[in-house]
Design a protein around this motif. Sequence first.
Motif, PDB file in Angstrom:
ATOM      1  N   ALA A 229      40.867  14.450 -10.209  1.00 50.91           N
ATOM      2  CA  ALA A 229      39.413  14.611 -10.160  1.00 50.91           C
ATOM      3  C   ALA A 229      38.982  16.049 -10.396  1.00 50.91           C
ATOM      4  CB  ALA A 229      38.879  14.133  -8.811  1.00 50.91           C
ATOM      5  N   ASN A 230      39.876  17.002 -10.148  1.00 51.57           N
ATOM      6  CA  ASN A 230      39.505  18.414 -10.251  1.00 51.57           C
ATOM      7  C   ASN A 230      39.522  18.953 -11.672  1.00 51.57           C
ATOM      8  OD1 ASN A 230      41.239  18.124  -7.404  1.00 51.57           O
ATOM      9  ND2 ASN A 230      39.248  19.100  -7.224  1.00 51.57           N
ATOM     10  N   GLY A 231      40.050  18.175 -12.610  1.00 55.85           N
ATOM     11  CA  GLY A 231      39.952  18.533 -14.030  1.00 55.85           C
ATOM     12  C   GLY A 231      40.478  19.925 -14.349  1.00 55.85           C
ATOM     13  N   MET A 232      41.597  20.312 -13.772  1.00 53.82           N
ATOM     14  CA  MET A 232      42.057  21.688 -13.927  1.00 53.82           C
ATOM     15  C   MET A 232      42.714  21.994 -15.263  1.00 53.82           C
ATOM     16  SD  MET A 232      43.354  22.519 -10.061  1.00 53.82           S
ATOM     17  CE  MET A 232      43.920  24.156 -10.533  1.00 53.82           C
ATOM     18  N   ASP A 233      42.986  20.969 -16.053  1.00 55.81           N
ATOM     19  CA  ASP A 233      43.422  21.216 -17.437  1.00 55.81           C
ATOM     20  C   ASP A 233      42.400  22.076 -18.165  1.00 55.81           C
ATOM     21  OD1 ASP A 233      45.927  20.157 -17.866  1.00 55.81           O
ATOM     22  OD2 ASP A 233      45.176  18.118 -18.079  1.00 55.81           O
ATOM     23  N   TYR A 234      41.145  21.873 -17.805  1.00 58.10           N
ATOM     24  CA  TYR A 234      40.040  22.639 -18.394  1.00 58.10           C
ATOM     25  C   TYR A 234      40.223  24.136 -18.145  1.00 58.10           C
ATOM     26  CZ  TYR A 234      35.198  24.380 -18.731  1.00 58.10           C
ATOM     27  OH  TYR A 234      34.066  25.092 -19.042  1.00 58.10           O
ATOM     28  N   ILE A 235      40.652  24.488 -16.922  1.00 56.74           N
ATOM     29  CA  ILE A 235      40.873  25.899 -16.602  1.00 56.74           C
ATOM     30  C   ILE A 235      42.032  26.459 -17.424  1.00 56.74           C
ATOM     31  CG2 ILE A 235      41.476  27.539 -14.782  1.00 56.74           C
ATOM     32  CD1 ILE A 235      40.203  25.693 -12.756  1.00 56.74           C
ATOM     33  N   ILE A 236      43.122  25.712 -17.497  1.00 53.79           N
ATOM     34  CA  ILE A 236      44.284  26.195 -18.238  1.00 53.79           C
ATOM     35  C   ILE A 236      43.948  26.353 -19.716  1.00 53.79           C
ATOM     36  CG2 ILE A 236      46.717  25.804 -18.757  1.00 53.79           C
ATOM     37  CD1 ILE A 236      45.982  26.281 -15.751  1.00 53.79           C
ATOM     38  N   ASP A 237      43.141  25.440 -20.254  1.00 54.37           N
ATOM     39  CA  ASP A 237      42.726  25.564 -21.659  1.00 54.37           C
ATOM     40  C   ASP A 237      41.900  26.834 -21.865  1.00 54.37           C
ATOM     41  OD1 ASP A 237      44.010  23.220 -22.276  1.00 54.37           O
ATOM     42  OD2 ASP A 237      42.211  21.966 -22.118  1.00 54.37           O
ATOM     43  N   ALA A 238      41.107  27.203 -20.847  1.00 55.22           N
ATOM     44  CA  ALA A 238      40.347  28.454 -20.941  1.00 55.22           C
ATOM     45  C   ALA A 238      41.274  29.661 -20.845  1.00 55.22           C
ATOM     46  CB  ALA A 238      39.298  28.509 -19.839  1.00 55.22           C
ATOM     47  N   PRO A 322      30.892  35.590  -7.033  1.00 53.38           N
ATOM     48  CA  PRO A 322      30.218  34.789  -8.050  1.00 53.38           C
ATOM     49  C   PRO A 322      31.014  33.497  -8.249  1.00 53.38           C
ATOM     50  CG  PRO A 322      30.611  37.036  -8.828  1.00 53.38           C
ATOM     51  CD  PRO A 322      31.393  36.865  -7.565  1.00 53.38           C
ATOM     52  N   VAL A 323      30.333  32.385  -8.411  1.00 56.74           N
ATOM     53  CA  VAL A 323      30.999  31.088  -8.535  1.00 56.74           C
ATOM     54  C   VAL A 323      30.693  30.498  -9.907  1.00 56.74           C
ATOM     55  CG1 VAL A 323      31.345  28.834  -7.489  1.00 56.74           C
ATOM     56  CG2 VAL A 323      30.657  30.757  -6.051  1.00 56.74           C
ATOM     57  N   ILE A 324      31.736  30.053 -10.586  1.00 59.20           N
ATOM     58  CA  ILE A 324      31.557  29.359 -11.862  1.00 59.20           C
ATOM     59  C   ILE A 324      31.839  27.884 -11.641  1.00 59.20           C
ATOM     60  CG2 ILE A 324      32.336  29.143 -14.248  1.00 59.20           C
ATOM     61  CD1 ILE A 324      33.104  32.066 -14.223  1.00 59.20           C
ATOM     62  N   VAL A 325      30.857  27.031 -11.930  1.00 58.04           N
ATOM     63  CA  VAL A 325      30.986  25.582 -11.748  1.00 58.04           C
ATOM     64  C   VAL A 325      30.848  24.888 -13.099  1.00 58.04           C
ATOM     65  CG1 VAL A 325      29.998  25.747  -9.428  1.00 58.04           C
ATOM     66  CG2 VAL A 325      28.520  25.182 -11.348  1.00 58.04           C
ATOM     67  N   ASN A 326      31.418  23.696 -13.202  1.00 60.10           N
ATOM     68  CA  ASN A 326      31.309  22.956 -14.469  1.00 60.10           C
ATOM     69  C   ASN A 326      30.786  21.538 -14.280  1.00 60.10           C
ATOM     70  OD1 ASN A 326      33.560  21.622 -13.399  1.00 60.10           O
ATOM     71  ND2 ASN A 326      34.627  21.537 -15.364  1.00 60.10           N
ATOM     72  N   SER A 327      30.221  21.240 -13.099  1.00 60.87           N
ATOM     73  CA  SER A 327      29.627  19.917 -12.864  1.00 60.87           C
ATOM     74  C   SER A 327      28.122  19.982 -13.089  1.00 60.87           C
ATOM     75  CB  SER A 327      29.912  19.442 -11.435  1.00 60.87           C
ATOM     76  OG  SER A 327      31.260  19.065 -11.285  1.00 60.87           O
ATOM     77  N   PRO A 328      27.579  19.130 -13.955  1.00 58.78           N
ATOM     78  CA  PRO A 328      26.141  19.179 -14.268  1.00 58.78           C
ATOM     79  C   PRO A 328      25.293  18.477 -13.224  1.00 58.78           C
ATOM     80  CG  PRO A 328      27.194  17.471 -15.566  1.00 58.78           C
ATOM     81  CD  PRO A 328      28.297  18.133 -14.780  1.00 58.78           C
ATOM     82  N   GLY A 329      25.521  18.799 -11.970  1.00 60.28           N
ATOM     83  CA  GLY A 329      24.771  18.178 -10.886  1.00 60.28           C
ATOM     84  C   GLY A 329      24.141  19.226 -10.002  1.00 60.28           C
ATOM     85  N   TRP A 330      24.164  18.985  -8.709  1.00 57.51           N
ATOM     86  CA  TRP A 330      23.458  19.862  -7.775  1.00 57.51           C
ATOM     87  C   TRP A 330      24.118  21.229  -7.651  1.00 57.51           C
ATOM     88  CZ3 TRP A 330      24.195  20.940  -2.198  1.00 57.51           C
ATOM     89  CH2 TRP A 330      25.486  20.675  -1.757  1.00 57.51           C
ATOM     90  N   VAL A 344      29.207  26.233 -16.595  1.00 55.61           N
ATOM     91  CA  VAL A 344      29.847  26.250 -17.905  1.00 55.61           C
ATOM     92  C   VAL A 344      30.021  24.820 -18.413  1.00 55.61           C
ATOM     93  CG1 VAL A 344      31.030  28.462 -17.638  1.00 55.61           C
ATOM     94  CG2 VAL A 344      32.135  26.378 -16.802  1.00 55.61           C
ATOM     95  N   ASN A 345      30.007  24.683 -19.706  1.00 54.91           N
ATOM     96  CA  ASN A 345      30.137  23.378 -20.355  1.00 54.91           C
ATOM     97  C   ASN A 345      31.501  22.773 -20.044  1.00 54.91           C
ATOM     98  OD1 ASN A 345      30.407  21.213 -22.109  1.00 54.91           O
ATOM     99  ND2 ASN A 345      29.475  22.258 -23.843  1.00 54.91           N
ATOM    100  N   PRO A 346      31.558  21.597 -19.387  1.00 52.09           N
ATOM    101  CA  PRO A 346      32.852  21.009 -19.016  1.00 52.09           C
ATOM    102  C   PRO A 346      33.674  20.529 -20.204  1.00 52.09           C
ATOM    103  CG  PRO A 346      31.069  19.476 -18.533  1.00 52.09           C
ATOM    104  CD  PRO A 346      30.424  20.770 -18.921  1.00 52.09           C
ATOM    105  N   GLU A 347      33.065  20.496 -21.384  1.00 56.35           N
ATOM    106  CA  GLU A 347      33.788  20.087 -22.584  1.00 56.35           C
ATOM    107  C   GLU A 347      34.155  21.279 -23.467  1.00 56.35           C
ATOM    108  OE1 GLU A 347      34.847  17.019 -23.198  1.00 56.35           O
ATOM    109  OE2 GLU A 347      33.994  16.400 -21.268  1.00 56.35           O
ATOM    110  N   ASP A 348      33.882  22.489 -22.996  1.00 55.09           N
ATOM    111  CA  ASP A 348      34.125  23.678 -23.813  1.00 55.09           C
ATOM    112  C   ASP A 348      34.829  24.748 -22.983  1.00 55.09           C
ATOM    113  OD1 ASP A 348      34.133  25.745 -25.615  1.00 55.09           O
ATOM    114  OD2 ASP A 348      31.965  26.055 -25.629  1.00 55.09           O
ATOM    115  N   PRO A 349      36.169  24.735 -22.939  1.00 54.81           N
ATOM    116  CA  PRO A 349      36.905  25.739 -22.163  1.00 54.81           C
ATOM    117  C   PRO A 349      36.601  27.170 -22.594  1.00 54.81           C
ATOM    118  CG  PRO A 349      38.362  23.944 -22.812  1.00 54.81           C
ATOM    119  CD  PRO A 349      37.077  23.752 -23.565  1.00 54.81           C
ATOM    120  N   MET A 350      36.242  27.346 -23.855  1.00 55.71           N
ATOM    121  CA  MET A 350      35.930  28.684 -24.335  1.00 55.71           C
ATOM    122  C   MET A 350      34.695  29.234 -23.613  1.00 55.71           C
ATOM    123  SD  MET A 350      37.049  31.016 -26.290  1.00 55.71           S
ATOM    124  CE  MET A 350      36.481  32.612 -26.843  1.00 55.71           C
TER     125      MET A 350
END
Length: 402
Positions: A229-238, A322-330, A344-350
């Motif tokens: 659920a934490n989608g951390m592949d996204y972080i590694i891709d960044a 400072p906190v960087i979040v990638n969930s488009p919610g609250w 940050v865009n959850p579909e764009d690691p860059m």
Amino acid sequence: MKILYIHQYFTTPKQSGGTRSYWISQELISRGYEVTMLSADRKGETGKSKAMMSVDGIDVIYLRVPYSQKMGVLQRLWSFLRFMVRSTWIALREKDVDLIIATSTPLTIGFPAWVAKKIKGTPFLFEVRDLWPEVPIQMGALNNKWARKVAIWFEKTLYKNAVHIVALSPGMYDGVLRHNIPTEKVSMIPNMSKIDIFFRRPKDKELIKRLNLKEDSFKVVYFGAMGLANGMDYIIDALLHLKDREDMEFLFMGGGATEGVLKDKCRDLGIENAFFLGGFPLKELSEIVNLCDVSLVTFANIPILATNSPNKLFDSLSAGKPVIVNSPGWTKEMVEKHDCGFFVNPEDPMDLARKIVYLKENPDISERMGRNSRTLAETTYDKSILCKEFADQVDGIFSNLK
């Protein structure tokens, strides 16, 4: 008044993991309530099938039910069912209980409370930490049509039978109301900052050496669960775009099902500035977070996960990061409204890589966001505020029962 508090993953500050139930219990005890916690001895540390001990004034009943975030779906389900059955037996046998608090997840945690209400007439407060079964449904872990129907029926049954419901985010609050639950029966009390544990202070240079980190690097931290659920592949891709930045280091603390995969991915991609440090008790975790400059809070890009109320977000606010979040919610609305981080865009690691570089190159902005984080923690989300709100709900329940 005696409260039976059922939380399968109860954790104290001396352990790694979320401590919300511990702090709420402390507030309830300070108001004169007797609190008995019913939890799982997940690692078999007590050496007994059932163990009872006092933990800072909380009477804890530990049932030996193995559980790990590294378990597969069927293993987890078996763990949930074992705890459900055994805790139901305890709930029915426990004497002089005036109220049960059942805190999910999993959804099965509500079963012993529901049974105790039906058989003994004991009222229960149900706390929604995730919108089960919608989370496993959207994540593809609950595919059987009949199992879905039963789970949804049981969710509604718990909501209707609870004397009160506490949801941990606005999205969860709305999710409960969608089942035609009256608004006066539901409260929203999010996860908590711990401003006396996570706070800014001089960085521990000896700790930096012990962790084999650079003293002058820009440090980015992720701490907490490392599950699907934490989608951390996204972080590694960044990180792939930042692996040659010798002035940056990336710290990962916690554990879970994807930890090994993430380590392997870093190795295969030649990412040498990422460090997986494992789990830590709160005090040590706080010391390491204090070394860092930015905190990451990520989830897989699945709609239901945007309702999350992650512990690491509130601890990061408290730590003044400072906190960087990638969930488009609250959480997106929070960091943007209070200028305490970026979405940050959850579909764009860059996009994540660019925001990290931006904060590194703009220390004044990073400092301002960190101050805003701390202010938000102090004024809105500290446990001293939210535990009182929760205990007020409990007081209200007993007032209405008289």
